[in-house]
Design a protein around this motif. Structure first.
Motif, mmCIF file in Angstrom:
data_model
loop_
_atom_site.group_PDB
_atom_site.id
_atom_site.type_symbol
_atom_site.label_atom_id
_atom_site.label_comp_id
_atom_site.label_asym_id
_atom_site.label_seq_id
_atom_site.Cartn_x
_atom_site.Cartn_y
_atom_site.Cartn_z
ATOM 1 N N GLY A 218 -3.219 9.320 -0.279
ATOM 2 C CA GLY A 218 -4.299 9.782 -1.141
ATOM 3 C C GLY A 218 -4.805 8.756 -2.120
ATOM 4 N N VAL A 219 -4.618 7.469 -1.843
ATOM 5 C CA VAL A 219 -5.250 6.438 -2.683
ATOM 6 C C VAL A 219 -6.762 6.624 -2.633
ATOM 7 C CG1 VAL A 219 -5.621 3.962 -2.950
ATOM 8 C CG2 VAL A 219 -3.329 4.822 -2.433
ATOM 9 N N HIS A 220 -7.266 6.907 -1.453
ATOM 10 C CA HIS A 220 -8.634 7.407 -1.295
ATOM 11 C C HIS A 220 -8.542 8.917 -1.134
ATOM 12 C CE1 HIS A 220 -9.848 3.235 0.389
ATOM 13 N NE2 HIS A 220 -10.184 3.330 -0.878
ATOM 14 N N GLY A 221 -9.112 9.657 -2.063
ATOM 15 C CA GLY A 221 -8.903 11.087 -2.094
ATOM 16 C C GLY A 221 -9.443 11.842 -0.904
ATOM 17 N N TYR A 222 -10.446 11.291 -0.224
ATOM 18 C CA TYR A 222 -11.027 12.011 0.907
ATOM 19 C C TYR A 222 -10.192 11.890 2.173
ATOM 20 C CZ TYR A 222 -12.859 7.620 2.973
ATOM 21 O OH TYR A 222 -12.979 6.370 3.536
ATOM 22 N N GLU A 223 -9.181 11.028 2.167
ATOM 23 C CA GLU A 223 -8.396 10.763 3.369
ATOM 24 C C GLU A 223 -7.233 11.761 3.432
ATOM 25 O OE1 GLU A 223 -7.711 6.544 3.222
ATOM 26 O OE2 GLU A 223 -9.856 6.117 3.317
ATOM 27 N N THR A 224 -7.540 12.933 3.969
ATOM 28 C CA THR A 224 -6.706 14.117 3.813
ATOM 29 C C THR A 224 -5.315 13.967 4.411
ATOM 30 O OG1 THR A 224 -8.738 15.428 3.852
ATOM 31 C CG2 THR A 224 -6.660 16.604 4.203
ATOM 32 N N ASP B 28 -13.226 1.851 -6.668
ATOM 33 C CA ASP B 28 -12.328 2.059 -5.536
ATOM 34 C C ASP B 28 -10.910 1.699 -5.955
ATOM 35 O OD1 ASP B 28 -10.895 2.049 -3.165
ATOM 36 O OD2 ASP B 28 -12.488 1.076 -2.007
ATOM 37 N N PRO B 29 -10.002 2.679 -6.070
ATOM 38 C CA PRO B 29 -8.631 2.341 -6.456
ATOM 39 C C PRO B 29 -7.979 1.347 -5.498
ATOM 40 C CG PRO B 29 -8.982 4.703 -6.671
ATOM 41 C CD PRO B 29 -10.174 4.145 -5.951
ATOM 42 N N ASN B 30 -8.387 1.400 -4.226
ATOM 43 C CA ASN B 30 -7.749 0.524 -3.250
ATOM 44 C C ASN B 30 -8.346 -0.872 -3.204
ATOM 45 O OD1 ASN B 30 -5.536 0.383 -1.504
ATOM 46 N ND2 ASN B 30 -6.871 0.448 0.297
ATOM 47 N N ARG B 31 -9.046 -1.244 -4.221
ATOM 48 C CA ARG B 31 -9.402 -2.651 -4.450
ATOM 49 C C ARG B 31 -9.011 -3.036 -5.879
ATOM 50 N NH1 ARG B 31 -10.055 -1.669 0.085
ATOM 51 N NH2 ARG B 31 -11.554 -2.506 1.596
ATOM 52 N N SER B 32 -8.158 -2.214 -6.507
ATOM 53 C CA SER B 32 -7.913 -2.335 -7.943
ATOM 54 C C SER B 32 -6.443 -2.426 -8.310
ATOM 55 C CB SER B 32 -8.535 -1.130 -8.664
ATOM 56 O OG SER B 32 -9.906 -1.003 -8.359
ATOM 57 N N PHE B 33 -5.589 -2.735 -7.342
ATOM 58 C CA PHE B 33 -4.157 -2.855 -7.639
ATOM 59 C C PHE B 33 -3.857 -4.276 -8.089
ATOM 60 C CE2 PHE B 33 -4.236 0.950 -5.066
ATOM 61 C CZ PHE B 33 -3.356 1.774 -5.756
ATOM 62 N N GLU C 243 -5.374 -7.488 10.442
ATOM 63 C CA GLU C 243 -4.706 -8.053 9.272
ATOM 64 C C GLU C 243 -5.686 -8.219 8.124
ATOM 65 O OE1 GLU C 243 -3.057 -11.770 10.519
ATOM 66 O OE2 GLU C 243 -1.412 -10.858 11.655
ATOM 67 N N TYR C 244 -5.201 -7.962 6.910
ATOM 68 C CA TYR C 244 -5.927 -8.228 5.674
ATOM 69 C C TYR C 244 -4.999 -8.977 4.717
ATOM 70 C CZ TYR C 244 -9.879 -4.887 6.266
ATOM 71 O OH TYR C 244 -11.004 -4.230 6.668
ATOM 72 N N PRO C 245 -5.550 -9.774 3.815
ATOM 73 C CA PRO C 245 -4.741 -10.338 2.725
ATOM 74 C C PRO C 245 -4.533 -9.261 1.654
ATOM 75 C CG PRO C 245 -6.996 -11.114 2.533
ATOM 76 C CD PRO C 245 -6.938 -10.281 3.778
ATOM 77 N N LEU C 246 -3.491 -8.486 1.784
ATOM 78 C CA LEU C 246 -3.337 -7.250 1.018
ATOM 79 C C LEU C 246 -3.342 -7.480 -0.485
ATOM 80 C CD1 LEU C 246 -0.586 -5.508 3.203
ATOM 81 C CD2 LEU C 246 -3.072 -5.202 3.323
ATOM 82 N N LYS C 247 -2.538 -8.414 -0.953
ATOM 83 C CA LYS C 247 -2.441 -8.631 -2.399
ATOM 84 C C LYS C 247 -3.733 -9.206 -2.960
ATOM 85 C CE LYS C 247 0.427 -10.689 -6.019
ATOM 86 N NZ LYS C 247 1.652 -11.483 -6.313
ATOM 87 N N ARG C 248 -4.307 -10.168 -2.265
ATOM 88 C CA ARG C 248 -5.520 -10.809 -2.777
ATOM 89 C C ARG C 248 -6.666 -9.823 -2.917
ATOM 90 N NH1 ARG C 248 -9.839 -13.286 -0.429
ATOM 91 N NH2 ARG C 248 -8.934 -13.420 1.653
ATOM 92 N N LEU C 249 -6.729 -8.842 -2.018
ATOM 93 C CA LEU C 249 -7.798 -7.852 -2.073
ATOM 94 C C LEU C 249 -7.509 -6.706 -3.034
ATOM 95 C CD1 LEU C 249 -8.805 -7.584 1.698
ATOM 96 C CD2 LEU C 249 -10.007 -8.794 -0.142
ATOM 97 N N GLY C 250 -6.327 -6.697 -3.645
ATOM 98 C CA GLY C 250 -5.981 -5.608 -4.560
ATOM 99 C C GLY C 250 -5.697 -4.307 -3.859
ATOM 100 N N LEU C 251 -5.164 -4.382 -2.635
ATOM 101 C CA LEU C 251 -4.886 -3.181 -1.855
ATOM 102 C C LEU C 251 -3.519 -2.614 -2.202
ATOM 103 C CD1 LEU C 251 -6.204 -4.325 1.636
ATOM 104 C CD2 LEU C 251 -7.428 -3.142 -0.192
ATOM 105 N N CYS C 252 -3.390 -1.305 -2.046
ATOM 106 C CA CYS C 252 -2.166 -0.630 -2.446
ATOM 107 C C CYS C 252 -0.954 -1.183 -1.713
ATOM 108 C CB CYS C 252 -2.300 0.872 -2.191
ATOM 109 S SG CYS C 252 -0.894 1.844 -2.740
ATOM 110 N N ALA C 253 -1.085 -1.454 -0.424
ATOM 111 C CA ALA C 253 0.069 -1.916 0.352
ATOM 112 C C ALA C 253 0.571 -3.286 -0.090
ATOM 113 C CB ALA C 253 -0.282 -1.940 1.838
ATOM 114 N N GLY C 254 -0.171 -3.969 -0.945
ATOM 115 C CA GLY C 254 0.251 -5.286 -1.408
ATOM 116 C C GLY C 254 0.889 -5.293 -2.785
#
Length: 310
Positions: free
Chosen positions: A87-93, A139-144, A253-264
């Protein structure tokens, strides 16, 4: 190429949104479901078997939302930690309900093996409004990241900080939906004053690995487990999924930490982001929840087996 479509109803084309535009956008977000009824009521009975910790509160006047994480009751400092977020993105049920179903039906089997921390609904304001962003159009998933502008991201970072260096696995549960193309990506382009460039929505489940520290065998173990529940997204004609090269079946693949993603948010050696496709004619809501559960179980089983074999 840039698509020709009607301008976004909020803002001026080519001009990033200002506070007045954000206020207009926020005023149009209506409550469509209940965090209390769907999430808090599901957490309450889990208190008999797990510890439930409050880790903050979101305040978007006049609304206020308590944040909860579910933790192993038999927490032992010598055990590795497994972090599950939804639920980092609230619409993703299915990220929310898959996390809750994992705790209810499967978490107990890992007692004494890992310390589990599950934050099932990181963004309750957005959950209620079936939205990607928070109330500030962030977007919380670009804000970690440090000094996060998103309350949701900052609260989760505070929760994780005491044990972040002991996290063995972090799995972040997401969805890719048709509304990404019809609503959320056009809104993003308008908010940032950029042209909208259309993409295709992949039909099926896929994973996002960390390009800085890829773990291809781990990702494929999760894909193999989920393939028993729902179909895996094929690459498009360019060999990509959502604009990224497919590095293995169902994996980008994504650069998780650099993008501020939750998984990073931790230095865990094993991390992944799931992406379920609930709008597929080949998948049901129940399958999507089950796919999230299968992914979490397969991920934990893999890292425990790998750790035991070291």
């Amino acid at each position: 190429m840039t698509t020709t479509r009607a301008p976004h109803p909020i803002g001026t084309p080519g001009v990033p949104w200002g506070p007045a535009d954000v206020a207009v956008w926020r005023s149009r977000q209506a409550v469509k479901r209940s965090y209390e009824a769907d999430v808090l009521s599901a957490i309450e009975p889990l208190r008999a078997r797990f510890d439930v910790a409050s880790y903050g509160r979101l305040d978007y006047a006049p609304d206020s939302y308590p944040l909860f994480a579910i933790r192993s009751r038999d927490w032992r400092d010598e055990l590795p930690c497994v972090l599950v977020t939804g639920g980092v993105h609230g619409y993703e049920t299915s990220g929310v309900h898959g996390a809750l179903q994992f705790v209810d039906g499967h978490a107990s089997r890992y007692a004494g093996k890992v310390n589990l921390i599950v934050a099932p609904c990181v963004s309750p304001w957005a959950y209620e409004r079936i939205q990607r962003w928070n109330a500030d159009a962030i977007d919380p998933n670009r804000s970690f990241r440090d000094n996060s502008p998103a309350q949701e991201s900052a609260a989760l970072l505070r929760l994780v900080e005491p044990f972040r260096d002991r996290v063995l696995l972090h799995i972040d549960l997401h969805e890719t939906t048709d509304s990404d193309e019809s609503e959320f990506r056009p809104a993003l382009a308008a908010r940032d004053g950029k042209p909208f460039v259309a993409d295709t929505v992949p039909d099926g489940f896929y994973l996002v690995d960390d390009s800085a520290h890829p773990q291809p065998d781990f990702q494929q173990a999760v894909i193999a487990a989920v393939a028993k529940v729902t179909h895996i997204a094929p690459p498009d004609r360019n060999g990509e999924i959502i604009g990224s090269p497919v590095v293995a079946p169902g994996v980008i693949e994504y650069p998780l930490k650099r993008l501020g993603l939750c998984a990073g948010i931790t230095p865990s050696p094993y991390k992944t982001t799931t992406e379920v496709y609930p709008d597929s004619p080949r998948a049901t809501a129940a399958q999507c929840n089950a796919a999230q559960v299968a992914a979490v179980c397969a991920a934990i089983d893999y890292v425990l087996a790998h750790r035991a074999g070291e």
